[in-house]
Design an enzyme around this catalytic site. Sequence first.
Site, PDB file in Angstrom:
ATOM      1  N   ALA A 190       0.877  -1.181   0.000  1.00 21.05           N
ATOM      2  CA  ALA A 190       0.000   0.000   0.000  1.00 21.05           C
ATOM      3  C   ALA A 190       0.912   1.228   0.000  1.00 21.05           C
ATOM      4  O   ALA A 190       1.841   1.311   0.805  1.00 21.05           O
ATOM      5  CB  ALA A 190      -0.892  -0.018   1.238  1.00 21.05           C
ATOM      6  N   VAL A 208       4.790  -1.233   3.078  1.00 20.78           N
ATOM      7  CA  VAL A 208       4.562   0.157   2.676  1.00 20.78           C
ATOM      8  C   VAL A 208       5.343   0.466   1.405  1.00 20.78           C
ATOM      9  O   VAL A 208       6.561   0.268   1.344  1.00 20.78           O
ATOM     10  CB  VAL A 208       4.973   1.123   3.806  1.00 20.78           C
ATOM     11  CG1 VAL A 208       4.687   2.559   3.379  1.00 20.78           C
ATOM     12  CG2 VAL A 208       4.234   0.792   5.088  1.00 20.78           C
ATOM     13  N   LYS A 209       4.599   0.949   0.421  1.00 23.03           N
ATOM     14  CA  LYS A 209       5.236   1.268  -0.858  1.00 23.03           C
ATOM     15  C   LYS A 209       5.694   2.724  -0.831  1.00 23.03           C
ATOM     16  O   LYS A 209       4.932   3.624  -0.463  1.00 23.03           O
ATOM     17  CB  LYS A 209       4.215   1.055  -1.972  1.00 23.03           C
ATOM     18  CG  LYS A 209       4.826   0.604  -3.265  1.00 23.03           C
ATOM     19  CD  LYS A 209       3.713   0.072  -4.138  1.00 23.03           C
ATOM     20  CE  LYS A 209       4.176  -0.153  -5.537  1.00 23.03           C
ATOM     21  NZ  LYS A 209       3.057  -0.471  -6.417  1.00 23.03           N
ATOM     22  N   ILE A 210       6.951   2.922  -1.219  1.00 19.90           N
ATOM     23  CA  ILE A 210       7.579   4.241  -1.123  1.00 19.90           C
ATOM     24  C   ILE A 210       8.175   4.579  -2.491  1.00 19.90           C
ATOM     25  O   ILE A 210       8.900   3.756  -3.056  1.00 19.90           O
ATOM     26  CB  ILE A 210       8.744   4.194  -0.084  1.00 19.90           C
ATOM     27  CG1 ILE A 210       8.272   3.684   1.285  1.00 19.90           C
ATOM     28  CG2 ILE A 210       9.493   5.512  -0.018  1.00 19.90           C
ATOM     29  CD1 ILE A 210       7.741   4.727   2.218  1.00 19.90           C
TER      30      ILE A 210
END
Length: 219
Positions: free
Chosen positions: A56, A82-84
């Site tokens: 996400a 967590v997508k960064i």
Amino acid sequence: MKFFLDTANIDEIRKAADIGILDGVTTNPSLVAKEKKPFEELVYEICEIVNGPVSAEVVSTEFEAMVEDARKLAAVHEHVVVKIPLIRDGIKAVTVLSKEEIRTNVSLCFSPMPALLAAKAGATYISPFVGRLDDISHDGMELIQQIVLIYENYGYPTEVLVASTRNPQHVIDAALMGADVVTLPYKLFDALFNHPLTDKGLKAFLADWEKVKDVLASA
Ligand code: E4P
């Protein structure tokens, strides 16, 4: 090799998960926007279906806000990764998040140099976008080969997640190159099961069986 589905659509995720070979899901803000549901609720719903990592993405682009958003997303469900985005503040955020054992997927990777930075920062996954490179006449899969080699040379544990896949050949090439994960839009996932010779062969087997089945049953 792990297979992730690249979608935020619940029906598609359910259909793929039902087959039993789905390892995870990736989403991005464009995919989430299509679903018209509150973001965190949607992420939670996906995590409850898939027994594996669910990416996400944060939508802030400044270091402190990214870290704060990432902590909130990670708290939604234990499956969240967590997508960064692969920008300077993103790399800085990954160094902090990795120390907190928050898993990260560094996205929008288009060359080997920033992939090396992501690994140094402690990213869990790096997502090179092969289809978008092919779209501008670059060789997307060459980037995968380079990143796999660089990570092997130094023993980085960051997993290579082949993203922006467009066709079954991307999947085969990723497997031949030793990539850890491919993420697939549902249409491509579905297409992997099809081969015209399988359909033709099965039709012929069943037709031959049909001709003699009464004889075989009474024999
Ligand atoms: C990856 O995580 C991205 O969501 C995705 O693969 C991008 O694919 P696209 O280039 O088809 O939009």
